[in-house]
Design a protein around this motif. Structure first.
Motif, PDB file in Angstrom:
ATOM      1  N   VAL B 128      36.850  38.440  33.064  1.00 56.04           N
ATOM      2  CA  VAL B 128      37.470  39.008  34.269  1.00 56.04           C
ATOM      3  C   VAL B 128      38.884  38.441  34.413  1.00 56.04           C
ATOM      4  O   VAL B 128      39.844  39.166  34.652  1.00 56.04           O
ATOM      5  N   ARG B 129      38.993  37.127  34.229  1.00 54.45           N
ATOM      6  CA  ARG B 129      40.317  36.490  34.356  1.00 54.45           C
ATOM      7  C   ARG B 129      41.294  37.091  33.341  1.00 54.45           C
ATOM      8  O   ARG B 129      42.446  37.373  33.664  1.00 54.45           O
ATOM      9  N   GLU B 130      40.807  37.281  32.129  1.00 51.15           N
ATOM     10  CA  GLU B 130      41.646  37.843  31.067  1.00 51.15           C
ATOM     11  C   GLU B 130      42.032  39.292  31.395  1.00 51.15           C
ATOM     12  O   GLU B 130      43.192  39.681  31.311  1.00 51.15           O
ATOM     13  N   LEU B 132      42.177  40.943  34.215  1.00 50.28           N
ATOM     14  CA  LEU B 132      42.958  41.252  35.419  1.00 50.28           C
ATOM     15  C   LEU B 132      44.184  40.352  35.570  1.00 50.28           C
ATOM     16  O   LEU B 132      44.845  40.362  36.610  1.00 50.28           O
TER      17      LEU B 132
END
Lengths: 759, 159
Positions: B128-130, B132
């Motif tokens: 998710v971090r990657e 967004l």
């Protein structure tokens, strides 16, 4: 305990559907037939004399309809407290980005092309880029009529700090500083100006303080405020930087006047980063006197704030910097000497915290450092000295609700739980925890000494409700809070309620969205207006049912009688009767609410906020002692909010404030070299992305404030205030290094860690 | 400046637009096709507010030239709602999680989430971090956006 149906729930924002479908109309999404594009020529120099401006070539470019310079503008200096702003440069430019000339053209491309054709001859002047040097005798002056480059100074004294320091077991002194950061709201600021055929001016612009914008635009143009309408479309974030107008507002109006057409000026991101209103950057010397048992006795601060060349809200920001932390603990005496200094860097103003964030960084960092020095637990010392309900502080603030001790205790306890190991990789990685606390306001009776709010509520014949307020929703959820309060009071479902777009001709006068005041004061006005409306509904229902007025009440959209269960009217029945009969009553209520506060006197005494808010953050960090990189692992954010109105809105404010707090502390920085910004737009400006965001546990303490609607207090700004000092404290806990100058970059950490090793 | 006619599909509809070769995709979507849901936050490809799907992948439409989209399939926020007005599960999830504040980043964030879930139907936190990281949100502090992604993931796997 009162049971609530709407207050305290997780309420989806009333405009969430408009936003998630992309249908919400922000300024740039609105259509203005025949509108021209306005563009501003900005100074490339931080400080220069304007020798001449030749606009002839630009004027002759096909598609250009107007080119203006200072000679086309009223000769009026404007600005809030200190009128030091010219709409377009008169004699000098004072920072890179300063407005020099403006054009209106049929397309964006032509307008940009026209800017290139304006020839300006400058004589470059020495740059004032350091507030300390700016105060020295013989320093170049940013404004010729401001000797010593001083824009404002305050000297505030309570008790006798000299005597008290002499009697303290310990006296510590250190210097702290913070820097300029951009509000970086995602929607670029802009305005469309149009002169109506009746001679009035309409300005569409997403303002936090629409009525104050109306008045300031009128002031800059030299016309009556009642000749101006400000209409707010959806606002894509603001964080303090859209409270006050910018030069482009009256510039758009002058261009529109000259061309007879609507003119739209929308800042590019590059212009935003050049001219947005970042935090006042202060240097703060703090002196703290303590006893062996941890009693904090005296605090003295000397503050030099970098104002930039124009002062907008910076004098107010400096006042907050100078006072507010005095009311966090039970000091015996405090003293502050503060100066706001003109420089040739981007003008500063208020950004989430309005100066209070800066002074909390200094004070809450320093208290921690002092406690560690004398071997006391900083959390215990804070709890011991914290202000409490019933206190009257040194500045005569009357504390009517206060959860500060609980906030500190819970943040301290929770951050100690579930910790990761203090060291890893043979000591390369070190981890630590830190706590910091805060106080803030919910409204501020400053300025014109009025801090009231007003609301109009109007029920339609089908029982639907319209709410009109002059307080802006910039994305924080004010509309939703207003709708929840009305839903609770009138017992109608939230989907029957519409909070109307802000229009200064239609909405009642309100001072605006700042000082974390909208829920507390705007919400109270909505509550009181709904109470008045309810009273009319019940009066009419009593007539309709021939029952005693005091036996009637509303529940689930129905009017009921406590003595006769057979009496059932819907609110809609009453509304229809009220509106569609000759004997009808107007189902409209307009209430102005003024909190029982007092404006500060000439010595700055005064209980100027309706409610004071408190909070504490606990932070766990990880330091890579080789690279100096700091990572925030988790945050416990505890806030005394009085009463939760919208759990969604509250948690959004908390996590959003923490994110901006971390960004301010570790990453963001507006850098200059000889007065010239080193980055353009967002290139080179590091901000918080989802990649760096740690988990945040937001905890609300409900102290049920006696003045706020349903006991609620403000929370918008408080959520950012303790984050930075809590991080700085956790860093010292992790690796023994204390950074007193924001931002805490890997570079500063690296040198501090290496300096420490060699010591 | 040269003009060129491009043909592409926008939200499933074929479009033929006469564009100047220096126009960006975002300006064509907004100004020629009236698709105003795609927001412009920076115009320099940093903030992600203008993210749309181009041939199934997110692009920052302020950096893509319209001529580069010739022949492409473009999906914007307006293309997500069903004919009956019901929302895409990702849109529903953003509303349910309370992940919408000022709303200016929301359309771009929704588009990037769709692309993320296409690639990783059950994304880990790191994914998710990657996925967004190119979308700036200044209001929420991202926490509710994490929650929205998880809710959307469940909804979409349920079908």
């Amino acid at each position: 305990m009162e049971q609530f149906k709407s207050i305290g729930t997780k309420q989806n924002f009333v405009d969430a559907l408009d936003k998630v479908t992309g249908k919400a109309q922000y300024l740039d999404d609105m259509a203005f037939p025949g509108a021209l594009v306005g563009k501003i020529l900005r100074s490339p120099h931080p400080h220069a004399k304007v020798i001449s401006i030749d606009t002839s070539e630009a004027e002759n470019l096909p598609g250009v309809e107007a080119v203006i310079t200072a000679k086309d503008c009223p000769k009026i200096k404007f600005g809030m407290e200190i009128p030091d702003v010219d709409m377009l440069a008169v004699d000098k430019v004072r920072y890179v980005g300063d407005e020099v000339a403006a054009v209106a053209a049929v397309t964006d491309e032509i307008a940009r092309e026209a800017l290139k054709l304006i020839k300006v001859e400058y004589e470059v002047l020495p740059v004032v880029d350091d507030p300390i040097k700016a105060m020295e005798p013989g320093a170049p002056l940013v404004h010729d009529d401001k000797p010593g480059n001083i824009a404002k100074e305050y000297h505030i004294k309570r008790g006798n700090v000299e005597e008290d320091f002499a009697a303290c077991d310990y006296v510590f002194e250190k210097e702290f500083s913070t820097h300029r950061v951009s509000g970086l709201y995602l929607e670029p600021f802009g305005a469309v100006a149009h002169w109506e055929s009746n001679g009035r001016l309409t300005v569409w612009t997403g303002m936090q303080a629409a009525f104050q914008a109306r008045n300031e635009i009128a002031k800059a143009l030299g016309i009556r405020p009642s000749m101006v309408t400000v209409k707010c479309p959806f606002i894509g974030g603001a964080f303090g930087a859209k409270i006050w107008i910018r030069n482009f507002h009256p510039i758009a109006a002058i261009l529109a006047k000259k061309t007879g057409k609507p003119v739209k000026i929308l800042l590019t991101r590059e212009e935003e980063q050049l001219t947005t209103r970042p935090r006042v950057a202060p240097k703060m010397k703090v002196k703290l006197g303590m006893m062996k048992d941890g009693t904090m006795v005296s605090k003295q601060m000397t503050i030099i704030g970098d104002n930039g060349p124009y002062s907008w809200a910076a004098p107010k920001v400096l006042l907050n910097l100078s006072m507010r932390t005095d009311c966090l603990y039970r000091y015996k005496s405090t003293k502050c000497d503060s100066y706001l200094v003109y420089t040739n860097l981007i003008p500063t103003s208020g950004f989430r915290g309005y100066g209070n964030s800066q002074s909390h960084f200094a004070v809450e960092s320093f208290i921690d450092e002092c406690c560690r020095e004398i071997g006391l637990d900083p959390v215990e010392v804070r709890i011991k000295n914290a202000v409490q309900k019933g206190d009257v502080t040194l500045h005569r603030w009357k504390i009517k609700s206060c959860g500060l001790q609980d906030c500190i205790r819970i943040a301290g306890e929770k951050i100690r739980e579930n910790r990761l190991p203090a060291e890893e990789q043979n000591g390369r990685i070190k981890r630590g925890i830190g706590v910091a606390c805060m106080t803030h306001v919910s409204g501020n009776r400053g300025g014109e000494k009025y801090d009231g709010s007003a609301a109009t509520v109007s029920m339609l014949e089908d029982g639907g409700l319209l709410i009109f307020s002059g307080e802006s929703d910039m994305g924080q959820g004010a509309k939703t809070v207003f709708a929840q309060i009305a839903s609770e009071k009138l017992s109608i479902p939230i989907d029957m309620i519409t909070v109307m777009p802000l229009d200064t001709d239609i909405c009642p006068f309100c001072v605006g969205t700042y000082s974390s005041r909208v829920t507390t004061l705007g919400g109270k006005a909505v509550l009181l207006a709904c109470e008045e409306l309810l009273s009319r509904i019940l009066d009419l229902a009593a007539k309709m049912t021939s029952r005693q007025r005091d036996t009637l009440y509303v529940e689930n959209g129905l009017v009921k009688c406590s003595r006769d269960p057979s009496i059932l009217l819907t609110i809609k029945d009453v509304a229809t009767k009220a509106i569609r009969t000759n004997a009808g009553v107007p189902l409209i209520a307009n209430v102005t609410y003024e909190p029982p506060t007092e404006g500060a006197d000439e010595n700055f005494y005064g209980d100027y906020s309706s409610a004071y808010t408190y909070g504490a953050h606990g932070v766990e960090v990880e330091v890579d002692t080789v690279t100096g990189k700091v990572k925030v692992l988790r945050v416990i954010a505890v806030h005394d909010v009085g009463k939760v109105v919208n759990e969604f809105g509250l948690q959004g404010q908390i996590t959003g404030g923490v994110a901006q707090g971390i960004g301010w502390c570790l990453y963001e920085d507006m850098l200059f070299k000889n007065g010239v910004p080193v980055s353009t737009g967002l290139h080179g400006y590091t901000y918080m992305t989802i990649k760096d965001m740690p988990p945040v546990e937001g905890i609300a303490i409900e102290t049920n404030d006696p003045m706020g609607p349903y006991g609620a207090k403000g929370v918008g700004e408080p959520t950012l205030i303790p984050t930075a000092p809590a991080i700085a404290n956790a860093i010292q806990d992790a690796c023994g290094v204390r950074i007193r100058d924001l931002p805490i970059t890997p570079e500063k950490m690296f040198w501090a860690l290496n300096g420490k090793k060699t010591n | 400046m040269d003009m060129k006619t491009i043909s592409f599909s926008v939200n499933g509809k074929p479009q033929k637009v006469h564009v100047r070769t220096n126009w960006t995709l975002s300006s064509v979507l907004r100004e020629q096709l009236g698709l105003l849901g795609t927001k412009i936050g920076c115009g320099e490809g940093e903030c992600g507010a203008c993210s749309v799907l181009m041939n199934g992948k997110t692009v920052t439409s302020c950096l893509v030239l319209a001529v580069q989209a010739d022949g492409a399939e473009i999906i914007t926020i307006e293309g997500l709602e069903n004919m009956d007005g019901t929302l895409h599960p990702v849109q529903e999830a953003f509303v349910e999680a309370g992940a919408v504040q000022c709303g200016y980043c929301t359309p771009g964030m929704v588009m990037s989430t769709i692309a993320l879930l296409e690639k990783h139907p059950e994304p880990t936190e790191e994914e998710v971090r990657e996925g967004l990281t190119g979308n700036l949100c200044r209001c929420t502090g991202y926490q509710k956006i994490f929650e929205a992604v998880q809710i959307a993931s469940k909804k979409m796997r349920r079908g």
